[in-house]
Design an enzyme around this catalytic site. Structure first.
Site, PDB file in Angstrom:
ATOM      1  N   ASP A  80      35.689  35.963  34.375  1.00  0.00           N
ATOM      2  CA  ASP A  80      36.082  37.363  34.227  1.00  0.00           C
ATOM      3  C   ASP A  80      34.867  38.087  33.659  1.00  0.00           C
ATOM      4  OD1 ASP A  80      37.066  39.786  33.538  1.00  0.00           O
ATOM      5  OD2 ASP A  80      38.610  39.045  32.161  1.00  0.00           O
ATOM      6  N   ASP A 110      46.438  38.534  38.352  1.00  0.00           N
ATOM      7  CA  ASP A 110      45.133  38.930  37.818  1.00  0.00           C
ATOM      8  C   ASP A 110      44.717  37.916  36.736  1.00  0.00           C
ATOM      9  OD1 ASP A 110      42.934  40.526  37.198  1.00  0.00           O
ATOM     10  OD2 ASP A 110      44.075  41.906  35.935  1.00  0.00           O
ATOM     11  N   ARG A 116      42.768  37.946  41.874  1.00  0.00           N
ATOM     12  CA  ARG A 116      41.375  38.232  41.547  1.00  0.00           C
ATOM     13  C   ARG A 116      40.546  36.964  41.713  1.00  0.00           C
ATOM     14  NH1 ARG A 116      39.556  40.969  35.912  1.00  0.00           N
ATOM     15  NH2 ARG A 116      39.841  38.822  35.175  1.00  0.00           N
ATOM     16  N   ASP A 150      36.504  44.288  38.795  1.00  0.00           N
ATOM     17  CA  ASP A 150      36.233  45.522  38.043  1.00  0.00           C
ATOM     18  C   ASP A 150      34.884  46.139  38.400  1.00  0.00           C
ATOM     19  OD1 ASP A 150      38.619  44.905  36.960  1.00  0.00           O
ATOM     20  OD2 ASP A 150      37.833  44.249  35.015  1.00  0.00           O
TER      21      ASP A 150
END
Ligand code: NOJ
Length: 998
Positions: A311, A578, A638, A654
């Site tokens: 992430d 996610d 994701r 993102d």
């Protein structure tokens, strides 16, 4: 501080830290570089033939369908490997290398493989004292002995015994792939801790109170609950040791930042070099925010491309750094030998170096050491790649071409294809972190209706949960009191509500998911394997389900019984998974520590890159099992791995509201598309920050409209920017961009169907169809949507003209500009003026695209509307020609089956238009209301146009109305045939244009 106060403070700090994204971008210190990874260092420093692998040809034997043999390191008699070669039904070769009698098994990513994958007999076709060989390649009907395309099957795999090397030759005898030709094959044998040198012994630092981090890797609190502990950074000299000579490189515990990875099994990395001697271009290995044609890496340039699902906050562009997902698949493209695909099936952390001849420095002279097996002309050309993974197997899948579509067929055979999507998911989606109440959701719904902008889905981010607690599968009783009604209201318009479900489960007694997980022992374990691992994420202290365990996946699946979530058997809510890398704010590199334990004793490092895949698999199984009475499942993820396409769509995480982030969407999505993951998109408008201008927002919607997954999303700190909030020209252009996508709905749906059946991505690089045209090899700002449409999104600020390359060969390929209605020959670059309203699109001559021009609120409402056929005629040896297809079905079944679906083949030839079904079913949702031929030769005057329901039967024929526009400069005019009245004759019909004699 009381525990409650602590949680609130922490939450506040998380929220505020994510509210304020730093201006400086990614904090690289949070993520490992190759320098900081001991196995990356060991593999990069591996000297040619440091391990001298030899294949013992006397051990080669049939083993059922497969062929097996033994490999040994001539420098170390103790390590023996088993080489196993298998041949898939369609003709790809798998080359798997595992350890013989390992003291610890190596993980094999079986879950990732297509469950329908089968193998056939592989035979040694030649064996000498030095080598043995096999033939492989595409066979369109694996059951047939006489294969349709014998040439395509004539790839040959030759294994050289000493040193062990593999060479792939194509039908012309040209070398297309070389494996281990540089001698970089490395297979680390794990040593028992007791036998390891003292300097290699693992460090068990004294547990200390750890700091917690938010998604951005920023400290969010000074304190941490007493029961969450992790090791101290007890070894300051780690980096020094990593940099010291190869033999001194520590193999056991490794420190990164303040984290100690205890690595009880020591070194287990595997690596090998793969050389494409005829290709200057290699593609694939998503996910990176980088160019489509992959760049050179290497010690003198920087880090290798890294595959380690993380992430990453404010990711950097044009970087080999790891992102959220991984597909270890590479395609090479060459003008002389075509396409070749290689899959490296390994879900542990993986790095890939890529070098071309001019960047080789590290192993200068190596090629001369290679046996005469590889002739000198092959040694220095093309691209060298070097792959290495922290643990697991060498598991290489050779997927030959020579056409890109053939490589795609193999990828689809081995890893599967997308399921048929629910139709709404092919439309426009509106998301935001967050719509905080049901009323706000209805406002968005109304806003789009009132502004007459189509919309198909509204998304709920993490704040819909009870008290915004991030306790997934719960609803806030006040803000979402009527959630079922809310979802049903949307469904009645063909729209959907989609809710986020993350993998971190809040540690709170009384929360049923947590209680059940404890009672049933479902969580990933800490390094001891005894206690459930506890980390930190949105809800605070959290646990993570061990999706590797079938028991856990079965349990997770039950949560998608709609009676449980959303809470009513007949209410439809789709799912967004996610943070499933998994994101762990308190973990190293914002993810789970590698020494955590999964079912059957596997370490997290063994499976890291497939954690998100396993989560979506469980979610998909739940939705398909418990929700099939409502609609096909739709899941967005994701994190992904090889095979994720079978369960979900993915987006690129993102991004930022910046021009360069808009621009990178095309290479990133093309890379995913060719790697087997075709249902992909990027946050339209950019997630972080605000677009600097309406122009950026408009261009982003125009670009997103031609990308498979089309969703606008924004961070909670960004200004609202839903299309309907704008006025005047901005609103009009946003509406036009979104509506334009909807006019292509039947084309999109047919492309999804094609992808479901064949694996062909919707979004394709030009070389997928013009593979001979080298000028297309590094194009990354334009692409094909299907075969028929060339898309050239405008990705730069203030553009008033664009340069487009029209691929192909003049006289054979031509492109029709749908904006200025001009025809251009292929094989040239053209410059065209554009305005803010221009969406540059070109239809290939010789194609038919089904469209629906009526503007509706959603795709579902539109899919039964009448269809227009957009035809651009091509030339086939003097005869006018065009081809297209239309797929329709009942929009509900998971698989496209011929009983409930219909694929219409639409063929235009020499002034006849035929529609023929390729299936038994006769499903028609709407009539054909219009046929447009864009380039009718103006000098060819029309006497009449008649339609007949069956071939050669004109007894019941009708004469049709048509309109011919006045001729354009190039001598063509637009012919519009209105209301051909074909609704009941869809099955087989024919339309004939009778021309007057000139
Ligand atoms: C991270 C995701 O990438 C983003 O899209 C989402 O809004 C936040 N998590 C909050 O759930």
């Amino acid at each position: 501080m009381t525990p409650n106060m602590f949680s609130y403070l922490s939450l506040f700090l998380i929220m505020t830290s994510t509210l304020l994204p730093s201006a400086s971008g990614v904090d690289k210190s949070k993520f490992k570089s190759c320098e900081q990874s001991s196995f990356c260092q060991r593999n990069r420093k591996h000297q040619p033939h440091e391990q001298k692998w030899a294949l013992d040809l006397s051990t080669i034997r049939q083993d059922g369908l497969d062929v097996v043999g033994l490999l040994a390191d001539q420098n170390d008699e103790n390590i023996k490997l088993v080489l196993k070669l298998s041949l898939t039904q369609k003709g790809a070769i798998r080359m798997k290398i595992d350890q013989m009698n390992p003291s610890r098994n190596r993980f094999e990513a079986r879950e990732s493989l297509n469950p329908t994958l089968t193998f056939k007999q592989l035979k040694v076709i030649e064996k000498t004292d030095e080598r043995c060989s096999f033939s492989f390649g595409y066979s369109s009907d694996p059951k047939k002995d006489q294969r349709d395309n014998p040439k395509a099957e004539e790839y040959k795999l030759i294994l050289n015994a000493v040193p062990f090397q593999a060479e792939v030759l194509n039908a012309e005898g040209k070398t297309v792939v070389l494996i281990n030709s540089r001698g970089l094959m490395r297979f680390e044998d794990h040593k028992d801790i007791q036998t390891a040198a003292p300097s290699e012994q693992p460090l068990y630092g004294a547990p200390v109170k750890a700091q917690a981090y938010d998604e951005a890797g920023k400290p969010i609190n000074e304190e941490y609950p007493d029961d969450i502990e992790r090791a101290s950074p007890s070894d300051q000299s780690e980096t020094q040791q990593l940099e010291s000579s190869n033999s001194e490189i520590r193999s056991y515990s490794e420190t990164f930042s303040t984290f100690v990875d205890q690595r009880p099994y020591g070194p287990m990395s595997v690596g090998i070099d793969i050389h494409f001697p005829t290709s200057d271009h290699v593609y694939g290995i998503p996910e990176h925010a980088d160019s489509f044609s992959l760049k050179d890496t290497g010690p003198n340039i920087g880090d290798p491309y890294r595959l380690y699902n993380v992430d990453i906050f404010e990711y950097e562009l044009h970087s080999p750094m790891a992102l959220y997902g991984s597909i270890p698949f590479m395609m090479s493209q060459s003008k002389t030998t075509g396409t070749f695909g290689v899959f490296w099936l390994n879900p542990s952390e993986t790095w890939i170096d890529i070098e071309s001849n001019h960047s080789q420095t590290r192993n200068a002279g190596v090629v001369d050491m290679i046996s005469s097996f590889v002739s000198s002309d092959k040694k220095m050309t093309g691209r060298f790649t070097h792959w290495f993974s922290e643990t697991g197997l060498i598991d290489i899948w050779l997927m030959p071409g020579p056409e890109p579509a053939t490589v795609v067929t193999f990828n689809a055979e081995v890893f599967g294809t997308i399921p048929m999507p629910p139709v709404y998911s092919t439309g426009f989606h509106q998301c935001r972190w967050n719509y905080y109440t049901g009323d706000e959701v209805m406002q968005v719904d109304r806003g789009y209706d009132e502004a007459e902008v189509p919309l198909d889905a509204i998304w709920l981010d993490i704040e819909y949960t009870v008290g915004r607690s991030k306790k997934y599968f719960t609803w806030d009783p006040v803000t979402f009191a009527n959630h079922n009604q809310l979802a049903n209201n949307l469904s009645s318009k063909g729209r959907r509500l989609i809710a986020i479900i993350d993998p971190h489960i809040k540690k709170e007694e009384g929360y049923d998911i947590y209680d059940e997980g404890n009672a049933m022992d479902l969580w990933v374990k800490d390094a001891t394997g005894r206690n459930s691992y506890e980390g930190w994420c949105w809800p605070g202290a959290s646990m993570w389900p061990d999706y590797l365990s079938p028991k856990v996946r079965e349990w997770w699946a039950t949560k998608f019984d709609p009676a449980y979530f959303p809470g009513d058997r007949n209410t439809l809510v789709d799912i967004w998974n996610d943070m499933n890398e998994p994101s762990v704010f308190s973990g190293p590199e914002v993810t789970a520590p590698r020494d955590l334990r999964h079912v059957d004793g596997w370490e997290h490092r063994d499976i890291h890159n497939m954690y998100g895949f396993l989560m979506t698999k469980a979610t998909f199984e739940g939705l398909s099992k418990y929700r099939s009475h409502l609609d096909r499942p739709f899941i967005l993820t994701r994190s992904f791995f090889a095979g994720s396409q079978r369960y979900c769509a993915a987006w690129t995480g993102d991004n930022q509201a910046r021009w360069d982030h808009l621009k990178i969407t095309v290479p990133m999505l093309l890379t995913l598309s060719i790697s087997g993951m075709p249902f992909v998109g990027a946050d339209v408008g950019g997630f972080f920050n605000n677009p600097e201008s309406d122009e950026l927002l408009i261009r982003w919607h125009q670009a997103g409209a031609f990308q498979p997954f089309f969703r606008a999303h924004a961070h909670h700190d960004a200004r609202h920017r839903e299309a309907y909030l704008f006025q005047g020209q901005t609103l009009e252009l946003l509406r036009n961009a979104i509506s334009l996508r909807y006019t292509y709905s039947p084309y999109w749906y047919s492309l999804f169907f094609e992808s479901h059946i064949t694996g062909m991505p919707m979004m394709r690089p030009h070389w997928f169809h013009e593979s001979y045209d080298e000028r297309t090899y590094d194009l990354e700002d334009q692409y094909l949507l299907g075969y028929a449409l060339l898309v050239k999104p405008i990705l730069d600020k203030g553009v008033s003209s664009i340069d487009v390359y029209l691929p192909g060969v003049s006289g054979q390929t031509a492109w029709f500009d749908l904006n200025n209605r001009a025809m251009y020959q292929g094989g040239q670059s053209i410059s065209l003026p554009v305005g803010l309203s221009t969406v540059p699109l070109f239809q290939r001559a010789g194609t038919i695209i089904p469209r629906q021009y009526r503007i509706r609120r959603s795709v579902e409402l539109l899919m039964r509307d009448p269809i227009t056929l957009d035809i651009v005629l091509g030339d086939n040896q003097g005869k006018s020609y065009a081809h297209g297809s239309l797929y329709v079905d009942e929009f509900k079944k998971l698989e496209a089956d011929t009983d409930s679906a219909s694929l219409k083949d639409i063929l235009y030839y020499d002034d006849f238009l035929y529609v023929k079904p390729s299936t038994n079913a006769d499903i028609v949702h709407g009539t054909i209301e219009r046929i447009i031929i864009y380039n009718w030769p103006a000098n060819k005057r029309i006497k009449s146009i008649i339609v007949a329901p069956e071939d050669n039967n004109y007894t019941n024929s009708q004469t049709l109305n048509f309109k011919l526009e006045s001729p354009r400069q190039d001598g063509t005019s637009l012919l519009e045939i209105r209301k051909p009245q074909l609704s009941n004759q869809w099955k087989i019909w024919m339309l004939k244009i009778e021309a007057l004699n000139p």
